[in-house]
Design a protein around this motif. Structure first.
Motif, PDB file in Angstrom:
ATOM      1  N   ASP A  57       0.854  -1.167   0.000  1.00 15.78           N
ATOM      2  CA  ASP A  57       0.000   0.000   0.000  1.00 15.78           C
ATOM      3  C   ASP A  57       0.906   1.238   0.000  1.00 15.78           C
ATOM      4  OD1 ASP A  57      -1.635   2.071   0.512  1.00 15.78           O
ATOM      5  OD2 ASP A  57      -2.582   1.227   2.310  1.00 15.78           O
ATOM      6  N   GLU A  58       0.886   1.949  -1.113  1.00 14.55           N
ATOM      7  CA  GLU A  58       1.766   3.109  -1.275  1.00 14.55           C
ATOM      8  C   GLU A  58       1.557   4.149  -0.176  1.00 14.55           C
ATOM      9  OE1 GLU A  58       4.179   3.515  -3.372  1.00 14.55           O
ATOM     10  OE2 GLU A  58       3.835   1.643  -4.463  1.00 14.55           O
ATOM     11  N   ASN A  59       0.332   4.180   0.342  1.00 15.57           N
ATOM     12  CA  ASN A  59       0.031   5.206   1.344  1.00 15.57           C
ATOM     13  C   ASN A  59       0.266   4.738   2.770  1.00 15.57           C
ATOM     14  OD1 ASN A  59      -0.830   7.001  -0.670  1.00 15.57           O
ATOM     15  ND2 ASN A  59      -2.774   5.871  -0.798  1.00 15.57           N
ATOM     16  N   ALA A  60       0.693   3.468   2.898  1.00 14.77           N
ATOM     17  CA  ALA A  60       0.907   2.928   4.248  1.00 14.77           C
ATOM     18  C   ALA A  60       1.916   3.809   4.985  1.00 14.77           C
ATOM     19  CB  ALA A  60       1.426   1.506   4.157  1.00 14.77           C
ATOM     20  N   LYS A  61       1.592   4.111   6.219  1.00 10.01           N
ATOM     21  CA  LYS A  61       2.426   5.037   6.982  1.00 10.01           C
ATOM     22  C   LYS A  61       2.376   4.615   8.443  1.00 10.01           C
ATOM     23  CE  LYS A  61       2.680   9.958   7.112  1.00 10.01           C
ATOM     24  NZ  LYS A  61       1.981  10.526   8.151  1.00 10.01           N
ATOM     25  N   SER A  62       3.477   4.756   9.137  1.00 14.34           N
ATOM     26  CA  SER A  62       3.441   4.426  10.560  1.00 14.34           C
ATOM     27  C   SER A  62       3.075   5.686  11.356  1.00 14.34           C
ATOM     28  CB  SER A  62       4.806   3.923  11.008  1.00 14.34           C
ATOM     29  OG  SER A  62       5.700   5.007  11.088  1.00 14.34           O
ATOM     30  N   ASP A  63       2.846   5.489  12.652  1.00 14.26           N
ATOM     31  CA  ASP A  63       2.516   6.642  13.505  1.00 14.26           C
ATOM     32  C   ASP A  63       3.752   7.223  14.194  1.00 14.26           C
ATOM     33  OD1 ASP A  63      -0.127   6.448  12.920  1.00 14.26           O
ATOM     34  OD2 ASP A  63      -0.554   5.063  14.595  1.00 14.26           O
ATOM     35  N   VAL A  64       4.925   6.780  13.758  1.00 19.74           N
ATOM     36  CA  VAL A  64       6.141   7.265  14.434  1.00 19.74           C
ATOM     37  C   VAL A  64       6.239   8.790  14.289  1.00 19.74           C
ATOM     38  CG1 VAL A  64       8.675   7.207  14.411  1.00 19.74           C
ATOM     39  CG2 VAL A  64       7.393   5.099  14.049  1.00 19.74           C
ATOM     40  N   ARG A  65       6.534   9.424  15.408  1.00 17.06           N
ATOM     41  CA  ARG A  65       6.586  10.893  15.415  1.00 17.06           C
ATOM     42  C   ARG A  65       7.782  11.406  14.606  1.00 17.06           C
ATOM     43  NH1 ARG A  65       6.955  14.838  20.734  1.00 17.06           N
ATOM     44  NH2 ARG A  65       7.039  16.719  19.462  1.00 17.06           N
ATOM     45  N   ARG A  66       7.514  12.355  13.684  1.00 17.61           N
ATOM     46  CA  ARG A  66       8.602  12.859  12.822  1.00 17.61           C
ATOM     47  C   ARG A  66       9.088  14.252  13.220  1.00 17.61           C
ATOM     48  NH1 ARG A  66       7.533   9.164   8.249  1.00 17.61           N
ATOM     49  NH2 ARG A  66       6.209   7.718   9.362  1.00 17.61           N
ATOM     50  N   ASP A  67       8.490  14.823  14.271  1.00 13.33           N
ATOM     51  CA  ASP A  67       8.881  16.208  14.578  1.00 13.33           C
ATOM     52  C   ASP A  67       9.370  16.377  16.008  1.00 13.33           C
ATOM     53  OD1 ASP A  67       6.585  15.742  15.857  1.00 13.33           O
ATOM     54  OD2 ASP A  67       5.460  17.463  15.088  1.00 13.33           O
ATOM     55  N   GLY A  68       9.831  15.264  16.590  1.00 13.07           N
ATOM     56  CA  GLY A  68      10.364  15.350  17.966  1.00 13.07           C
ATOM     57  C   GLY A  68      11.732  16.012  17.951  1.00 13.07           C
ATOM     58  N   PRO A  69      12.415  16.029  19.101  1.00  5.96           N
ATOM     59  CA  PRO A  69      13.741  16.664  19.129  1.00  5.96           C
ATOM     60  C   PRO A  69      14.755  15.876  18.297  1.00  5.96           C
ATOM     61  CG  PRO A  69      13.257  15.575  21.222  1.00  5.96           C
ATOM     62  CD  PRO A  69      12.008  15.515  20.408  1.00  5.96           C
ATOM     63  N   ILE A  70      15.717  16.580  17.719  1.00  2.59           N
ATOM     64  CA  ILE A  70      16.813  15.914  17.000  1.00  2.59           C
ATOM     65  C   ILE A  70      17.958  15.730  17.991  1.00  2.59           C
ATOM     66  CG2 ILE A  70      18.597  16.267  15.231  1.00  2.59           C
ATOM     67  CD1 ILE A  70      16.452  17.581  13.487  1.00  2.59           C
ATOM     68  N   PHE A  71      18.529  14.543  18.013  1.00  3.65           N
ATOM     69  CA  PHE A  71      19.669  14.282  18.902  1.00  3.65           C
ATOM     70  C   PHE A  71      20.953  14.444  18.086  1.00  3.65           C
ATOM     71  CE2 PHE A  71      16.008  12.498  20.851  1.00  3.65           C
ATOM     72  CZ  PHE A  71      16.177  12.797  22.193  1.00  3.65           C
ATOM     73  N   THR A  72      21.680  15.495  18.389  1.00  2.00           N
ATOM     74  CA  THR A  72      22.873  15.830  17.592  1.00  2.00           C
ATOM     75  C   THR A  72      24.121  15.266  18.263  1.00  2.00           C
ATOM     76  OG1 THR A  72      21.746  17.839  16.934  1.00  2.00           O
ATOM     77  CG2 THR A  72      24.127  17.759  16.537  1.00  2.00           C
TER      78      THR A  72
END
Ligand code: B12
Length: 487
Positions: free
Chosen positions: A209-224
């Motif tokens: 399914d091309e539109n399949a997507k997980s619920d993983v958060r994409r805008d949390g803090p970045i760990f540098t």
């Protein structure tokens, strides 16, 4: 009771401990030496008991094959061990020269199981049809029956472990048992054929399914990470790695203790305590004489996700694409893909991934061979098993250092047990494992990290040499966890 009877008793015992068998094989060395002329005679007389053992092309797996050699060798079989990375051509030449009664093939990885299919084809082309025993961690009975046996004229027998291999070899050596075994195998395969379920589609053929997507958060803090340099940890102290050795793996999987090792040690279970003492003695010796050399390295890279891909950028400018990994996505909920753990290109923000490589295997094969020649079978097995688990422990240790560099250190009360259960932030995945099953990605990791610097090379089968080596990709994402894209 003779040494031979003693080993026989252990083999017949369901509660069998690998270490006991090996120790008992040591006790037997004298009696075996005494019996050798008889065994040789028997082998030459009726040609029934000679077995060629080889780890297939592209594969450096030694420990499993060596266990088989020790166990069969101490049970009257004449073993010709051809070593690792054995090509079909070498095998064919050895068959012509040695005229064995059976061939034993070993391999650790899925690629090696596939290599066994090619080897069977090559043997058939040369009209070789002696029985083949096959074994290895990634091999299954089903694959043996449907893929390897289908390409061979003679019997192909799957051995789930060395003891099972001995049982099969013993049956092959007795003419009437051999007939019975052949019938049993044919019957079992026919039965399976009759109830065969529709084959599961390989992952790439499944409807995605091309539109399949997980619920993983994409805008949390970045760990540098604190830097993007290459970190090389040469001759890492074994005393620093000791706490990271997983005794459940070493005493349980490799030395055959059944049950929870920590509980058995607490309860002072006699066998477990005795074996643990042997391991401790080994570690003391290894520290004094530098028997195990541990080298590791790691580096962080700027990265972004592009759909299911992870794009790796040059650490110098953070904009030039230098590598790209394509990861599969789960075809069912929660539709996870490793790319979800990294900021997408569309965010315009740079994220980071880390790579690590470790080894504890230099010189191990030679030392294990020497110990085997000296008849010290337990030591031979122990040094190999310890090296493998030290490599895994080193990966755990390096991963912890990487979490420190990412500014997300483990909490002060985190135990080693917690670390073994991955109860830290982020996740460490290795190519070939279920979240990133494409072993060929090892080549990309090698081009980024260059583990050759610490003496690790990649074979044509994408396996690392020395055997006791581990690579991994490290993610900092708080939701990072293990998952399987194949299930
Ligand atoms: C412990 C382990 C490790 C250890 C030790 C590996 C080793 N050499 O044994 C370490 C940490 C080093 C390791 C590393 C890796 N591993 Co690993 N590992 C395992 C694990 C959990 C157990 C393997 C084991 O029991 N080894 C001990 C030996 C003694 O067992 P064995 O080889 O199976 O041999 C016995 C039998 O198979 C049989 N047998 C074997 N050969 C023969 C031959 C004959 C003739 C007979 C009769 C019997 C026989 O008898 C032996 C003794 O009883 C398996 C998963 C599993 N559950 O099996 C994954 C597994 C083998 N690893 C896997 C992977 C991917 C890797 C890595 C590539 C990961 C990475 N990127 O770093 C590396 C590869 C290392 C390298 N050099 O390239 C995958 C392979 C899948 C694939 N895609 O090919 C597996 C299957 C895990 C998985 N489910 O995905 N691994």
């Amino acid at each position: 009771m003779t040494g031979m009877d003693e080993v026989g008793r252990l083999f017949n015992n369901n509660e069998l401990i690998v270490a006991e068998v090996l120790q008992s094989a040591e006790v037997m060395k004298a009696s075996v030496a005494h019996l050798e002329p008889f065994m040789e005679k028997k082998a030459d007389d009726n040609g029934k008991r000679k077995i060629l053992l080889a780890t297939v092309k592209g594969d450096v797996h030694d420990i499993g094959k060596n266990l088989v050699e020790i166990i069969l060798g101490n049970n009257g079989f004449k073993i010709v061990n051809l070593g690792i990375k054995v090509t079909s051509q070498e095998l064919i030449e050895a068959v012509r020269k040695e005229n064995p009664d059976a061939i034993g093939l070993s391999g650790l990885l899925v690629k090696s199981a596939q290599q066994m299919v090619l080897t069977a084809q090559d043997l058939r082309q040369q009209e070789i049809s002696i029985p083949i025993l096959v074994g290895g961690a990634a091999l299954t009975r089903k694959f043996t029956d449907t893929k390897i046996a289908a390409e061979y004229e003679g019997l192909v027998l799957y051995a789930k472990d060395a003891m099972n291999g001995l049982e099969l070899a013993n049956r092959l050596a007795k003419p009437e048992e051999r007939v019975r075994l052949t019938d049993e195998i044919a019957e079992a395969r026919a039965k399976k054929e009759a109830v065969r379920l529709p084959e599961r589609k390989p992952i790439l053929e499944r409807v995605i399914d091309e539109n399949a997507k997980s619920d993983v958060r994409r805008d949390g803090p970045i760990f540098t990470p604190s830097d993007l340099d290459v970190h090389i940890l040469r001759d890492y102290k074994l005393s620093h790695l000791e706490p990271y050795i997983n005794m459940q793996m070493l005493l349980g999987r490799h030395l055959g203790i059944q049950g929870k090792v920590s509980r058995l040690l607490e309860e002072k279970d006699e066998r477990t305590v005795e074996l643990k003492e042997k391991v401790d003695e080994f570690l003391v010796k290894a520290k004094q004489n530098q028997v195990i050399q541990a080298h590791g390295m790691y580096q962080f890279f700027p990265a972004q996700a592009d759909g299911n891909d992870i794009v790796i950028y040059d650490p110098k400018d953070k904009t030039t694409e230098i590598e790209r990994f394509s990861f599969p996505r789960q075809t069912h909920k929660p539709f996870l893909c490793l790319a979800d753990y990294i900021r997408p290109v569309s965010s315009g923000e740079i994220d980071y991934v880390g790579f690590l490589a470790v080894t504890a295997g230099h010189g191990v094969r030679e030392l294990a061979e020497q110990a085997k020649r000296d008849g010290d079978y337990l030591y031979s097995h122990l040094i190999q098993a310890a090296a493998l688990e030290i490599a895994e422990g080193f990966a755990e240790r390096v991963h912890q250092q990487m979490r420190d560099r990412l500014g997300m250190p483990d909490s002060a009360d985190m135990t080693m047990e917690d670390r073994f259960s991955a109860k830290y932030q982020g996740v460490r995945v290795s190519f070939g494992y279920p979240a990133c099953p494409n072993l060929e990605d090892q080549e990309k990791l090698f081009s980024l990290l260059k583990p050759e610097k610490i003496g690790i090379s990649l074979t044509e089968g994408f396996m690392m040499e020395p055997e006791a080596s581990v690579t991994a990709m490290v993610f900092a994402h708080p939701e990072g966890r293990y998952f399987n894209v194949l299930a």
